[in-house]
Write a protein that holds these residues in place. Sequence first.
Motif, PDB file in Angstrom:
ATOM      1  N   PHE A 187       0.754  -1.279  -0.108  1.00 48.94           N
ATOM      2  CA  PHE A 187      -0.080  -0.043  -0.048  1.00 48.94           C
ATOM      3  C   PHE A 187       0.821   1.305   0.073  1.00 48.94           C
ATOM      4  CE2 PHE A 187      -4.279  -1.765   2.113  1.00 48.94           C
ATOM      5  CZ  PHE A 187      -4.372  -2.791   1.087  1.00 48.94           C
ATOM      6  N   ASP A 188       2.034   1.364   0.791  1.00 46.73           N
ATOM      7  CA  ASP A 188       2.978   2.366   0.894  1.00 46.73           C
ATOM      8  C   ASP A 188       3.443   2.671  -0.729  1.00 46.73           C
ATOM      9  OD1 ASP A 188       3.357   2.630   3.913  1.00 46.73           O
ATOM     10  OD2 ASP A 188       3.443   0.463   3.501  1.00 46.73           O
ATOM     11  N   CYS A 189       3.725   1.561  -1.432  1.00 42.97           N
ATOM     12  CA  CYS A 189       4.292   1.705  -3.000  1.00 42.97           C
ATOM     13  C   CYS A 189       3.305   2.162  -3.734  1.00 42.97           C
ATOM     14  CB  CYS A 189       4.846   0.194  -3.412  1.00 42.97           C
ATOM     15  SG  CYS A 189       6.231  -0.368  -2.524  1.00 42.97           S
ATOM     16  N   LEU A 190       2.136   1.470  -3.617  1.00 40.30           N
ATOM     17  CA  LEU A 190       1.007   1.874  -4.667  1.00 40.30           C
ATOM     18  C   LEU A 190       0.342   3.035  -4.372  1.00 40.30           C
ATOM     19  CD1 LEU A 190      -1.145  -1.531  -5.101  1.00 40.30           C
ATOM     20  CD2 LEU A 190       0.803  -0.476  -6.611  1.00 40.30           C
ATOM     21  N   SER A 191       0.338   3.685  -3.150  1.00 40.38           N
ATOM     22  CA  SER A 191      -0.245   5.125  -2.782  1.00 40.38           C
ATOM     23  C   SER A 191       1.018   6.245  -3.227  1.00 40.38           C
ATOM     24  CB  SER A 191      -0.585   5.117  -1.272  1.00 40.38           C
ATOM     25  OG  SER A 191       0.680   5.181  -0.646  1.00 40.38           O
ATOM     26  N   GLY A 192       1.921   5.775  -3.391  1.00 38.04           N
ATOM     27  CA  GLY A 192       3.220   6.584  -3.661  1.00 38.04           C
ATOM     28  C   GLY A 192       3.953   7.075  -2.694  1.00 38.04           C
ATOM     29  N   SER A 193       3.611   6.602  -1.566  1.00 41.46           N
ATOM     30  CA  SER A 193       4.261   6.974  -0.094  1.00 41.46           C
ATOM     31  C   SER A 193       5.653   6.360  -0.044  1.00 41.46           C
ATOM     32  CB  SER A 193       3.584   6.572   0.878  1.00 41.46           C
ATOM     33  OG  SER A 193       2.145   6.676   0.872  1.00 41.46           O
ATOM     34  N   LYS A 194       5.774   5.272  -0.628  1.00 44.98           N
ATOM     35  CA  LYS A 194       7.327   4.596  -0.861  1.00 44.98           C
ATOM     36  C   LYS A 194       7.415   4.372  -2.451  1.00 44.98           C
ATOM     37  CE  LYS A 194       8.654   0.935   1.851  1.00 44.98           C
ATOM     38  NZ  LYS A 194       8.308   0.121   2.956  1.00 44.98           N
ATOM     39  N   LYS A 195       8.566   4.580  -2.680  1.00 42.02           N
ATOM     40  CA  LYS A 195       8.803   4.300  -4.115  1.00 42.02           C
ATOM     41  C   LYS A 195       9.619   2.795  -4.234  1.00 42.02           C
ATOM     42  CE  LYS A 195       9.479   8.044  -7.250  1.00 42.02           C
ATOM     43  NZ  LYS A 195       8.433   9.178  -6.430  1.00 42.02           N
ATOM     44  N   ARG A 196       9.163   1.800  -5.259  1.00 46.37           N
ATOM     45  CA  ARG A 196       9.841   0.847  -5.452  1.00 46.37           C
ATOM     46  C   ARG A 196      11.030   0.958  -5.994  1.00 46.37           C
ATOM     47  NH1 ARG A 196       7.082  -4.360  -8.667  1.00 46.37           N
ATOM     48  NH2 ARG A 196       8.879  -5.499  -7.285  1.00 46.37           N
ATOM     49  N   ALA A 197      12.103   0.012  -6.116  1.00 46.94           N
ATOM     50  CA  ALA A 197      13.400   0.232  -6.541  1.00 46.94           C
ATOM     51  C   ALA A 197      13.253   0.433  -8.119  1.00 46.94           C
ATOM     52  CB  ALA A 197      14.179  -1.109  -6.368  1.00 46.94           C
ATOM     53  N   ILE A 202      14.943  -4.195 -10.143  1.00 48.06           N
ATOM     54  CA  ILE A 202      13.919  -5.424  -9.875  1.00 48.06           C
ATOM     55  C   ILE A 202      14.280  -6.552 -11.008  1.00 48.06           C
ATOM     56  CG2 ILE A 202      11.622  -5.908 -10.307  1.00 48.06           C
ATOM     57  CD1 ILE A 202      10.847  -2.980  -9.700  1.00 48.06           C
ATOM     58  N   LYS A 203      14.654  -6.035 -12.282  1.00 47.28           N
ATOM     59  CA  LYS A 203      15.140  -7.104 -13.277  1.00 47.28           C
ATOM     60  C   LYS A 203      16.355  -7.963 -12.530  1.00 47.28           C
ATOM     61  CE  LYS A 203      14.717  -7.478 -17.913  1.00 47.28           C
ATOM     62  NZ  LYS A 203      13.286  -7.421 -18.435  1.00 47.28           N
ATOM     63  N   LEU A 204      17.253  -7.172 -12.172  1.00 47.78           N
ATOM     64  CA  LEU A 204      18.392  -8.037 -11.620  1.00 47.78           C
ATOM     65  C   LEU A 204      18.212  -8.609 -10.354  1.00 47.78           C
ATOM     66  CD1 LEU A 204      21.308  -5.264 -12.591  1.00 47.78           C
ATOM     67  CD2 LEU A 204      20.453  -7.412 -13.869  1.00 47.78           C
ATOM     68  N   ASN A 205      16.953  -8.660  -9.852  1.00 48.15           N
ATOM     69  CA  ASN A 205      16.695  -9.057  -8.411  1.00 48.15           C
ATOM     70  C   ASN A 205      17.530  -8.714  -7.223  1.00 48.15           C
ATOM     71  OD1 ASN A 205      14.718 -11.249  -9.162  1.00 48.15           O
ATOM     72  ND2 ASN A 205      16.551 -12.293 -10.248  1.00 48.15           N
ATOM     73  N   LEU A 206      17.707  -7.408  -7.480  1.00 48.95           N
ATOM     74  CA  LEU A 206      18.568  -6.579  -6.535  1.00 48.95           C
ATOM     75  C   LEU A 206      17.835  -5.586  -5.658  1.00 48.95           C
ATOM     76  CD1 LEU A 206      21.866  -5.643  -8.578  1.00 48.95           C
ATOM     77  CD2 LEU A 206      21.480  -7.375  -6.822  1.00 48.95           C
ATOM     78  N   GLU A 207      16.484  -5.784  -5.703  1.00 48.37           N
ATOM     79  CA  GLU A 207      15.537  -5.017  -5.104  1.00 48.37           C
ATOM     80  C   GLU A 207      15.476  -5.143  -3.443  1.00 48.37           C
ATOM     81  OE1 GLU A 207      11.509  -5.187  -5.808  1.00 48.37           O
ATOM     82  OE2 GLU A 207      10.937  -3.214  -5.673  1.00 48.37           O
TER      83      GLU A 207
END
Length: 207
Positions: A187-197, A202-207
């Motif tokens: 929810f923190d990511c989707l709401s924009g409160s926290k950014k995903r890597a 993500i592609k390199l599995n380093l998230e």
Amino acid sequence: MNQVKKILNRIYKYGKDSFYEEVKKALKNKEKKFIITVNPEIMMNDDDVVQKMLNDKNVSLVPDGISIVKAARNLGIDIKERITGVDLADELLNIANNCHYSLYLLGAKKEVVKTLAQKIESDYPNINLLGFQDGYGNDKDKDMEKIIKLKPDIVLIALGVPMQEKLIYKHFNKAKKGIFIGVGGTFDCLSGSKKRAPKIFIKLNLE
Ligand code: UDP
């Protein structure tokens, strides 16, 4: 070790697209489904209830972390790719919007879940958002009972591992239908409160 292998063997092996088709089918047939996105944190949790649900045939397991995929491969179990909570939540919102399904959101801080609810109402106009509730209030068992009475098609629960899974497991038998999934910090990511890597991480599995 045997126990770990048994659980790894239960994890969905055939990749995102194929799993999304299963979810769509379950929604169409008004079935119920409890999905756990498995990461090392939950697998290694020695709580009896957690171990019971990881071994419960009525619970669907998907591989959240790359370490789960790698551990399985080391034991000769071929899991195609990871399926994260964010991926699943994102896909469920798209499916719900395309098919006019109903949704309930439980968890995260008040302003986070409220912002997400507003975002869903504007970005996914066909979703029937039945309600939302933050994860810090009152009595979560009461929240779940209320949610189950509303019979949503999809219930996203963001309370963190393993609180969200244990709460779902405690009430799941009472639900007649619906996709129930614990989505952690989503929810923190989707709401924009926290950014995903960034995507490359993500592609390199380093998230
Ligand atoms: N949270 C909550 N109630 C609590 C504890 C946590 O609603 O009592 C929320 C928190 O605000 C966050 C999510 O649960 O949105 C947990 O996110 P985190 O990334 O820590 O969980 P993980 O994905 O590691 O399980």
